[in-house]
Motif scaffolding. Structure first.
Motif, short mmCIF file in Angstrom:
data_model
loop_
_atom_site.label_atom_id
_atom_site.label_comp_id
_atom_site.label_asym_id
_atom_site.label_seq_id
_atom_site.Cartn_x
_atom_site.Cartn_y
_atom_site.Cartn_z
N SER A 81 11.82 6.49 5.87
CA SER A 81 12.75 5.85 6.93
C SER A 81 13.87 5.45 6.16
CB SER A 81 12.03 4.63 7.76
OG SER A 81 12.83 3.99 8.41
N GLN A 82 13.89 5.03 5.48
CA GLN A 82 15.47 4.19 4.88
C GLN A 82 16.05 5.22 4.08
OE1 GLN A 82 16.34 1.24 5.70
NE2 GLN A 82 14.51 1.47 7.05
N LEU A 83 15.47 6.18 3.31
CA LEU A 83 16.17 7.12 2.35
C LEU A 83 16.44 8.44 2.96
CD1 LEU A 83 14.42 6.08 -1.20
CD2 LEU A 83 16.42 5.27 -0.19
N GLU A 84 15.54 9.01 3.89
CA GLU A 84 15.61 10.26 4.59
C GLU A 84 15.66 10.05 5.88
OE1 GLU A 84 12.39 12.87 3.34
OE2 GLU A 84 11.99 12.21 1.50
N GLY A 85 15.99 9.13 6.52
CA GLY A 85 16.42 8.70 7.72
C GLY A 85 15.40 9.41 8.94
N LEU A 86 14.05 9.71 8.22
CA LEU A 86 13.32 10.16 9.33
C LEU A 86 12.81 9.16 10.30
CD1 LEU A 86 10.56 11.68 7.20
CD2 LEU A 86 12.23 12.90 8.22
N ASP A 87 12.43 9.62 11.48
CA ASP A 87 12.16 8.75 12.52
C ASP A 87 10.55 8.51 12.65
OD1 ASP A 87 10.89 10.92 13.88
OD2 ASP A 87 12.49 11.40 15.33
N TYR A 88 10.12 7.44 13.37
CA TYR A 88 8.70 7.30 13.25
C TYR A 88 7.72 8.39 13.41
CZ TYR A 88 10.35 2.28 12.71
OH TYR A 88 10.76 1.06 12.20
N ALA A 89 8.18 9.10 14.83
CA ALA A 89 7.54 10.28 14.93
C ALA A 89 7.19 11.41 13.65
CB ALA A 89 7.78 10.96 16.30
N ASP A 90 8.24 11.41 13.17
CA ASP A 90 8.04 12.39 12.10
C ASP A 90 7.24 11.48 10.84
OD1 ASP A 90 9.65 14.26 13.01
OD2 ASP A 90 11.66 13.53 12.33
N ILE A 91 7.66 10.50 10.42
CA ILE A 91 6.76 9.61 9.51
C ILE A 91 5.23 9.54 9.91
CG2 ILE A 91 6.20 7.58 8.30
CD1 ILE A 91 9.32 7.05 8.85
N ALA A 92 4.82 9.49 11.29
CA ALA A 92 3.47 9.54 11.63
C ALA A 92 3.11 10.81 11.48
CB ALA A 92 3.50 9.17 13.10
N PRO A 114 0.82 -1.33 -0.07
CA PRO A 114 -0.07 0.09 -0.07
C PRO A 114 0.80 1.32 0.05
CG PRO A 114 -0.76 -1.41 1.56
CD PRO A 114 0.57 -2.26 1.08
N SER A 115 0.34 2.28 -0.52
CA SER A 115 1.44 3.50 -0.76
C SER A 115 1.63 4.06 0.61
CB SER A 115 0.44 4.52 -1.50
OG SER A 115 -0.64 5.21 -0.63
N ALA A 116 0.79 4.02 1.65
CA ALA A 116 1.28 4.60 2.82
C ALA A 116 2.41 3.79 3.35
CB ALA A 116 0.08 4.60 3.85
N VAL A 117 2.34 2.50 3.27
CA VAL A 117 3.31 1.45 3.80
C VAL A 117 4.89 1.88 2.82
CG1 VAL A 117 4.16 -0.53 3.89
CG2 VAL A 117 1.83 -0.12 4.56
N ARG A 118 4.74 1.94 1.61
CA ARG A 118 5.86 2.21 0.98
C ARG A 118 6.47 3.63 1.37
NH1 ARG A 118 5.70 0.38 -5.28
NH2 ARG A 118 7.25 2.22 -5.53
N ARG A 119 5.56 4.83 1.43
CA ARG A 119 5.99 6.15 1.78
C ARG A 119 6.72 6.05 3.16
NH1 ARG A 119 1.22 9.70 1.46
NH2 ARG A 119 0.26 7.93 0.71
#
Length: 171
Positions: free
Chosen positions: A134-145, A124-129
């Motif tokens: 996380s992997q390419l931009e190094g965002l933590d889970y809080a930022d992704i959320a 799903p697109s949300a899972v991909r994003r």
């Protein structure tokens, strides 16, 4: 005494002979590019050959529908690949000349991006994003959320799903 080489499957030969030019014409009308249509036609028949079950090919009632299904999937992949390549080239154009990768590095990066895109296909697109951020931009889970407007717990589930998908893809 060695076994004689197996003869090529005549049902595949017939399928190829009867429908190759029709499929190539169909793809060419959609792509507007003779060479790309020829490549996708070739790839379609390679996929059919790789997945071939002798009895299944000879009993196809609608071979063109079957070929269209395979051809359409490859056409979608072709457009996705082209879109990904254009986005990458646009990003490169925005880099200062001193930071621009060499042609060899560009090729490797593009191949890697395409492999990653294929690996994540089906998620799903949300899972991909979430995975890519996380992997390419190094965002933590809080930022992704925050970006996805979901909870951190949901992001953890997304990441687990993405990791599982990647691990199972190698099997």
């Amino acid at each position: 005494m060695s076994e004689p080489a197996a003869a090529p499957d005549s049902s595949f030969d017939t399928l190829y002979r009867d429908h190759r030019s029709w499929l190539q014409g169909w793809l060419q009308r959609r792509l507007g590019d003779t060479w790309a249509a020829a490549d996708l036609t070739h790839d379609t028949f390679l996929r059919v050959l790789a997945a071939q079950q002798t009895s299944a090919l000879s009993s196809l009632r609608e071979p063109r529908a079957y070929l269209l299904t395979v051809g359409r999937r490859l056409l979608v992949n072709h457009y996705k690949r082209r879109s990904l390549e254009q986005a990458y080239l646009q990003a490169l154009a925005n880099l200062p000349q001193a930071l621009a990768p060499s042609p060899e590095q560009r090729w490797l990066l593009l191949e890697t991006l395409q492999a990653l895109d294929e690996l994540l296909d089906g998620l799903p697109s949300a899972v991909r994003r979430a995975f890519l951020w996380s992997q390419l931009e190094g965002l933590d889970y809080a930022d992704i959320a925050q970006r996805l407007a979901v909870s951190e717990r949901t992001v953890k589930r997304y990441m687990a799903k993405a990791y599982e998908h990647c691990l199972l893809a190698d099997l």
